[in-house]
Scaffold this active site. Structure first.
Site, PDB file in Angstrom:
ATOM      1  N   TYR A  48      27.563  42.739   1.272  1.00  0.00           N
ATOM      2  CA  TYR A  48      28.412  42.550   0.097  1.00  0.00           C
ATOM      3  C   TYR A  48      28.010  43.554  -0.974  1.00  0.00           C
ATOM      4  CZ  TYR A  48      30.734  40.433  -3.906  1.00  0.00           C
ATOM      5  OH  TYR A  48      31.527  40.235  -5.014  1.00  0.00           O
ATOM      6  N   ASP A  62      28.275  43.835 -16.855  1.00  0.00           N
ATOM      7  CA  ASP A  62      29.408  43.610 -15.967  1.00  0.00           C
ATOM      8  C   ASP A  62      30.599  43.104 -16.775  1.00  0.00           C
ATOM      9  OD1 ASP A  62      30.981  43.216 -13.724  1.00  0.00           O
ATOM     10  OD2 ASP A  62      30.094  41.264 -13.253  1.00  0.00           O
ATOM     11  N   ASP A  89      33.481  44.247  -4.387  1.00  0.00           N
ATOM     12  CA  ASP A  89      34.045  43.609  -5.580  1.00  0.00           C
ATOM     13  C   ASP A  89      34.882  44.644  -6.326  1.00  0.00           C
ATOM     14  OD1 ASP A  89      34.516  42.437  -8.042  1.00  0.00           O
ATOM     15  OD2 ASP A  89      32.419  41.989  -8.472  1.00  0.00           O
ATOM     16  N   ASP A  91      36.859  43.905  -8.920  1.00  0.00           N
ATOM     17  CA  ASP A  91      37.185  43.355 -10.238  1.00  0.00           C
ATOM     18  C   ASP A  91      38.658  42.953 -10.305  1.00  0.00           C
ATOM     19  OD1 ASP A  91      34.567  43.566 -11.037  1.00  0.00           O
ATOM     20  OD2 ASP A  91      34.833  45.387 -12.196  1.00  0.00           O
ATOM     21  N   HIS A 116      37.853  42.117  -2.912  1.00  0.00           N
ATOM     22  CA  HIS A 116      38.504  40.992  -3.577  1.00  0.00           C
ATOM     23  C   HIS A 116      38.973  41.421  -4.969  1.00  0.00           C
ATOM     24  CE1 HIS A 116      34.853  39.993  -5.957  1.00  0.00           C
ATOM     25  NE2 HIS A 116      34.162  40.049  -4.830  1.00  0.00           N
ATOM     26  N   GLU A 118      40.410  39.792  -8.587  1.00  0.00           N
ATOM     27  CA  GLU A 118      40.322  38.532  -9.313  1.00  0.00           C
ATOM     28  C   GLU A 118      41.449  38.372 -10.319  1.00  0.00           C
ATOM     29  OE1 GLU A 118      36.902  39.516 -12.595  1.00  0.00           O
ATOM     30  OE2 GLU A 118      36.424  39.816 -10.480  1.00  0.00           O
ATOM     31  N   CYS A 126      31.505  38.599 -16.255  1.00  0.00           N
ATOM     32  CA  CYS A 126      30.815  38.057 -15.082  1.00  0.00           C
ATOM     33  C   CYS A 126      31.336  36.657 -14.801  1.00  0.00           C
ATOM     34  CB  CYS A 126      29.308  38.020 -15.347  1.00  0.00           C
ATOM     35  SG  CYS A 126      28.360  37.241 -14.021  1.00  0.00           S
ATOM     36  N   ARG A 161      40.269  36.436  -5.519  1.00  0.00           N
ATOM     37  CA  ARG A 161      39.278  35.614  -6.216  1.00  0.00           C
ATOM     38  C   ARG A 161      39.962  34.951  -7.411  1.00  0.00           C
ATOM     39  NH1 ARG A 161      33.852  37.875  -9.361  1.00  0.00           N
ATOM     40  NH2 ARG A 161      34.299  36.740 -11.283  1.00  0.00           N
ATOM     41  N   GLU A 191      35.727  31.070  -7.399  1.00  0.00           N
ATOM     42  CA  GLU A 191      34.512  31.375  -8.156  1.00  0.00           C
ATOM     43  C   GLU A 191      34.049  30.183  -8.985  1.00  0.00           C
ATOM     44  OE1 GLU A 191      31.827  32.643  -8.389  1.00  0.00           O
ATOM     45  OE2 GLU A 191      31.928  34.590  -9.392  1.00  0.00           O
ATOM     46  N   ASN A 213      30.026  31.828  -3.288  1.00  0.00           N
ATOM     47  CA  ASN A 213      29.130  32.705  -4.038  1.00  0.00           C
ATOM     48  C   ASN A 213      27.876  31.947  -4.439  1.00  0.00           C
ATOM     49  OD1 ASN A 213      27.915  34.555  -5.712  1.00  0.00           O
ATOM     50  ND2 ASN A 213      29.499  34.530  -7.294  1.00  0.00           N
TER      51      ASN A 213
END
Length: 299
Positions: A48, A62, A89, A91, A116, A118, A126, A161, A191, A213
């Site tokens: 990952y 982040d 990731d 975002d 993914h 989101e 984050c 996500r 999440e 996660n």
């Protein structure tokens, strides 16, 4: 020697086949290419690549400061170093639906096996911090539709996500997960679930693979692999764990130098040179070098 001998297309195909088996796949977070190779050597099923790790690697928080170019470039460096599939990731997709489409194709070209996207407002936060905001349903679904439409390799995994659990509650998360699947998502990343029962509720709601996660110091309890498998999870990630452990060890080593002026007492905690050379396949490089330069030209 050098990079993975398995093509990106084969990694994706094999990943999809294994994901369809229903087993729980373990994807520790790699913080650089070398750690990805160690993850493979230790027998895990995938790698990952965390957005939080990539931003921290640059010394940044982040909060959506990294660019598509930076993320895709680092993702390529990590993915090509291992035969394992790598999920990254992405975002919020780095912009609106057209940007999401470009993100998918850049990640395909970088050799990733999936990503993914989101549903946070851009710039994001984050996933386990307070104060998040999520986009409306229409915007979230357009992002996923754009990602699916842009995909060229049907085995490239498009995961959605949703961060809505922390904003509007579990029922909203279940409802959004269903609609993201209807929009074409291959898998769902719910999440900041707080309990196994919450993971189980999402599992009952959708029939696509689910990711759990297990990041430390966040909203979720740190469940074991067996516990997550028992409620039907398909992928588990430890996104920042390896970076946290490495940085903790580095901090302690620096303190040791400051206090004692040497690291003689820390040798037992270090990766031995022989183990590093084995991990990077030093002998294969040496053999290749010798095979090129130790020859004579016949006349």
């Amino acid at each position: 020697m050098l990079y993975s001998q398995t093509s990106a297309a084969d990694k994706r195909r094999l990943f999809r086949e294994r994901l369809a088996s229903g087993e729980l796949l373990r994807f520790p977070g790699a913080f650089n290419p070398l750690s990805a190779r160690l993850i493979e050597q230790k027998g895990f099923e995938g790698v990952y690549i965390s957005g939080a790790v990539l931003s921290a690697d640059l010394g940044l928080p982040d909060i959506g400061l990294t660019t598509l170019t930076e993320v895709a470039g680092r993702g390529k460096q990590i993915a090509r170093m291992t035969d394992l599939p790598a999920i990254i990731d992405a975002d919020t997709g780095f912009g609106e639906p057209m940007n999401v489409a470009r993100t998918v194709q850049e990640m395909e070209d970088a050799g990733l096996s999936g990503l993914h996207i989101e549903d946070q407002v851009n710039p994001k936060r984050c996933g386990h911090l307070d104060g998040k905001s999520v986009v409306d349903e229409s915007t979230a679904l357009r992002r996923i539709r754009a990602a699916v439409d842009a995909r060229r390799d049907p085995n490239f995994l498009i995961m959605a996500r949703t961060d809505i659990r922390a904003v509007e509650g579990l029922d909203a998360a279940v409802d959004r997960a269903k609609k993201l699947v209807d929009a074409g998502a291959d898998a769902i990343f719910p999440e900041a679930m707080r309990t196994l029962e919450e993971f189980e509720a999402v599992r009952r709601a959708v029939d696509v693979p689910l990711l759990a996660n297990m990041t430390e110091f966040g909203k979720s309890e740190l469940f074991s692999v067996d516990q997550l498998a028992s409620v039907g999870m398909n992928i588990v990630i430890w996104p920042v764990s390896m970076l946290r452990i490495a940085m903790g060890a580095t901090e302690r080593a620096l303190d040791e130098i400051e206090q004692k002026g040497h690291l003689r007492d820390k040798l037992g905690e270090m990766q031995h040179r022989a183990d590093l050379y084995d991990l990077i396949d030093y002998e294969a490089y040496n053999h290749f070098d010798n095979s090129v330069f130790t020859f004579t030209v016949t006349r």
